[in-house]
Design a protein around this motif. Structure first.
Motif, PDB file in Angstrom:
ATOM      1  N   HIS A 167      -7.745 -30.667  16.394  1.00 43.91           N
ATOM      2  CA  HIS A 167      -8.503 -29.712  17.186  1.00 43.91           C
ATOM      3  C   HIS A 167      -7.842 -28.345  17.071  1.00 43.91           C
ATOM      4  O   HIS A 167      -6.626 -28.224  17.218  1.00 43.91           O
ATOM      5  CB  HIS A 167      -8.526 -30.143  18.660  1.00 43.91           C
ATOM      6  N   SER A 168      -8.630 -27.328  16.806  1.00 39.03           N
ATOM      7  CA  SER A 168      -8.106 -25.969  16.732  1.00 39.03           C
ATOM      8  C   SER A 168      -8.367 -25.269  18.060  1.00 39.03           C
ATOM      9  O   SER A 168      -9.503 -25.241  18.549  1.00 39.03           O
ATOM     10  CB  SER A 168      -8.786 -25.193  15.600  1.00 39.03           C
ATOM     11  N   LEU A 169      -7.325 -24.722  18.634  1.00 37.46           N
ATOM     12  CA  LEU A 169      -7.465 -24.002  19.893  1.00 37.46           C
ATOM     13  C   LEU A 169      -7.883 -22.553  19.667  1.00 37.46           C
ATOM     14  O   LEU A 169      -8.111 -21.820  20.620  1.00 37.46           O
ATOM     15  CB  LEU A 169      -6.148 -24.035  20.667  1.00 37.46           C
ATOM     16  N   GLY A 170      -7.978 -22.160  18.414  1.00 38.45           N
ATOM     17  CA  GLY A 170      -8.345 -20.780  18.119  1.00 38.45           C
ATOM     18  C   GLY A 170      -7.200 -19.843  18.472  1.00 38.45           C
ATOM     19  O   GLY A 170      -6.029 -20.216  18.437  1.00 38.45           O
ATOM     20  N   GLU A 171      -7.541 -18.644  18.823  1.00 45.38           N
ATOM     21  CA  GLU A 171      -6.514 -17.655  19.187  1.00 45.38           C
ATOM     22  C   GLU A 171      -6.168 -17.810  20.659  1.00 45.38           C
ATOM     23  O   GLU A 171      -7.049 -17.786  21.518  1.00 45.38           O
ATOM     24  CB  GLU A 171      -7.034 -16.237  18.927  1.00 45.38           C
ATOM     25  N   VAL A 172      -4.900 -17.978  20.938  1.00 43.85           N
ATOM     26  CA  VAL A 172      -4.428 -18.132  22.313  1.00 43.85           C
ATOM     27  C   VAL A 172      -3.530 -16.939  22.627  1.00 43.85           C
ATOM     28  O   VAL A 172      -2.564 -16.675  21.920  1.00 43.85           O
ATOM     29  CB  VAL A 172      -3.643 -19.451  22.497  1.00 43.85           C
ATOM     30  N   ARG A 173      -3.874 -16.213  23.665  1.00 40.00           N
ATOM     31  CA  ARG A 173      -3.085 -15.036  24.037  1.00 40.00           C
ATOM     32  C   ARG A 173      -1.792 -15.448  24.729  1.00 40.00           C
ATOM     33  O   ARG A 173      -1.722 -16.489  25.379  1.00 40.00           O
ATOM     34  CB  ARG A 173      -3.889 -14.138  24.963  1.00 40.00           C
ATOM     35  N   LYS A 174      -0.809 -14.618  24.569  1.00 41.49           N
ATOM     36  CA  LYS A 174       0.489 -14.869  25.175  1.00 41.49           C
ATOM     37  C   LYS A 174       0.329 -15.014  26.691  1.00 41.49           C
ATOM     38  O   LYS A 174      -0.334 -14.212  27.340  1.00 41.49           O
ATOM     39  CB  LYS A 174       1.446 -13.720  24.848  1.00 41.49           C
ATOM     40  N   GLY A 175       0.932 -16.069  27.217  1.00 39.72           N
ATOM     41  CA  GLY A 175       0.880 -16.323  28.656  1.00 39.72           C
ATOM     42  C   GLY A 175      -0.285 -17.204  29.085  1.00 39.72           C
ATOM     43  O   GLY A 175      -0.311 -17.685  30.211  1.00 39.72           O
ATOM     44  N   GLU A 176      -1.273 -17.417  28.220  1.00 42.59           N
ATOM     45  CA  GLU A 176      -2.399 -18.280  28.557  1.00 42.59           C
ATOM     46  C   GLU A 176      -2.051 -19.738  28.267  1.00 42.59           C
ATOM     47  O   GLU A 176      -1.300 -20.029  27.341  1.00 42.59           O
ATOM     48  CB  GLU A 176      -3.639 -17.907  27.736  1.00 42.59           C
ATOM     49  N   ALA A 177      -2.596 -20.618  29.058  1.00 39.94           N
ATOM     50  CA  ALA A 177      -2.382 -22.043  28.825  1.00 39.94           C
ATOM     51  C   ALA A 177      -3.378 -22.531  27.774  1.00 39.94           C
ATOM     52  O   ALA A 177      -4.535 -22.128  27.770  1.00 39.94           O
ATOM     53  CB  ALA A 177      -2.569 -22.815  30.123  1.00 39.94           C
ATOM     54  N   ALA A 178      -2.922 -23.370  26.885  1.00 40.03           N
ATOM     55  CA  ALA A 178      -3.783 -23.977  25.875  1.00 40.03           C
ATOM     56  C   ALA A 178      -3.750 -25.486  26.097  1.00 40.03           C
ATOM     57  O   ALA A 178      -2.685 -26.081  26.171  1.00 40.03           O
ATOM     58  CB  ALA A 178      -3.284 -23.629  24.483  1.00 40.03           C
ATOM     59  N   LYS A 179      -4.935 -26.092  26.204  1.00 36.26           N
ATOM     60  CA  LYS A 179      -4.987 -27.502  26.546  1.00 36.26           C
ATOM     61  C   LYS A 179      -6.158 -28.170  25.826  1.00 36.26           C
ATOM     62  O   LYS A 179      -7.233 -27.589  25.702  1.00 36.26           O
ATOM     63  CB  LYS A 179      -5.165 -27.636  28.057  1.00 36.26           C
ATOM     64  N   HIS A 180      -5.923 -29.384  25.355  1.00 37.51           N
ATOM     65  CA  HIS A 180      -6.985 -30.198  24.757  1.00 37.51           C
ATOM     66  C   HIS A 180      -6.631 -31.665  24.984  1.00 37.51           C
ATOM     67  O   HIS A 180      -5.470 -32.049  24.910  1.00 37.51           O
ATOM     68  CB  HIS A 180      -7.131 -29.933  23.259  1.00 37.51           C
ATOM     69  N   THR A 181      -7.627 -32.475  25.254  1.00 34.20           N
ATOM     70  CA  THR A 181      -7.413 -33.898  25.471  1.00 34.20           C
ATOM     71  C   THR A 181      -7.954 -34.682  24.277  1.00 34.20           C
ATOM     72  O   THR A 181      -9.112 -34.493  23.897  1.00 34.20           O
ATOM     73  CB  THR A 181      -8.138 -34.361  26.755  1.00 34.20           C
ATOM     74  N   PHE A 182      -7.112 -35.510  23.684  1.00 35.04           N
ATOM     75  CA  PHE A 182      -7.519 -36.384  22.599  1.00 35.04           C
ATOM     76  C   PHE A 182      -7.867 -37.742  23.184  1.00 35.04           C
ATOM     77  O   PHE A 182      -7.144 -38.267  24.029  1.00 35.04           O
ATOM     78  CB  PHE A 182      -6.402 -36.536  21.564  1.00 35.04           C
ATOM     79  N   THR A 183      -8.963 -38.313  22.737  1.00 35.18           N
ATOM     80  CA  THR A 183      -9.409 -39.611  23.222  1.00 35.18           C
ATOM     81  C   THR A 183      -9.098 -40.672  22.164  1.00 35.18           C
ATOM     82  O   THR A 183      -9.444 -40.499  21.003  1.00 35.18           O
ATOM     83  CB  THR A 183     -10.926 -39.587  23.490  1.00 35.18           C
ATOM     84  N   PHE A 184      -8.431 -41.714  22.589  1.00 33.36           N
ATOM     85  CA  PHE A 184      -8.114 -42.808  21.685  1.00 33.36           C
ATOM     86  C   PHE A 184      -8.207 -44.127  22.438  1.00 33.36           C
ATOM     87  O   PHE A 184      -8.226 -44.155  23.662  1.00 33.36           O
ATOM     88  CB  PHE A 184      -6.730 -42.637  21.054  1.00 33.36           C
ATOM     89  N   ARG A 185      -8.312 -45.208  21.667  1.00 32.75           N
ATOM     90  CA  ARG A 185      -8.395 -46.533  22.279  1.00 32.75           C
ATOM     91  C   ARG A 185      -7.763 -47.572  21.356  1.00 32.75           C
ATOM     92  O   ARG A 185      -7.573 -47.326  20.173  1.00 32.75           O
ATOM     93  CB  ARG A 185      -9.842 -46.901  22.581  1.00 32.75           C
TER      94      ARG A 185
END
Length: 74
Positions: free
Chosen positions: A41-59
């Motif tokens: 997953h690409s978070l794209g451009e994340v500015r300094k100080g911003e939180a970057a979050k993504h959840t991966f689903t697996f089973r």
């Protein structure tokens, strides 16, 4: 040169065999089987100080417990 091609082919087959065995729980159909819906997953451009979050689903689609020992970002 033919021996080199033969060795490379053998190495490729061996690597593929180990890869398949790892996915099926070391060759056992009763072992764990990790299935990940989306592996990157690409978070794209994340500015300094911003939180970057993504959840991966697996089973685990296997028949044995799946133990995840280590996770690291790439």
């Amino acid at each position: 040169m033919k021996i080199g091609h033969l060795f490379a082919g053998f190495a490729a087959v061996l690597a593929l065999t180990f890869s398949v065995m790892a996915q099926t729980g070391n060759g056992s159909p009763a072992g764990p089987k990790l299935v990940i819906a989306k592996v990157e997953h690409s978070l794209g451009e994340v500015r300094k100080g911003e939180a970057a979050k993504h959840t991966f689903t697996f089973r685990n689609e296997g028949k044995a417990d799946l133990e995840i020992r280590n996770v690291a970002p790439s």
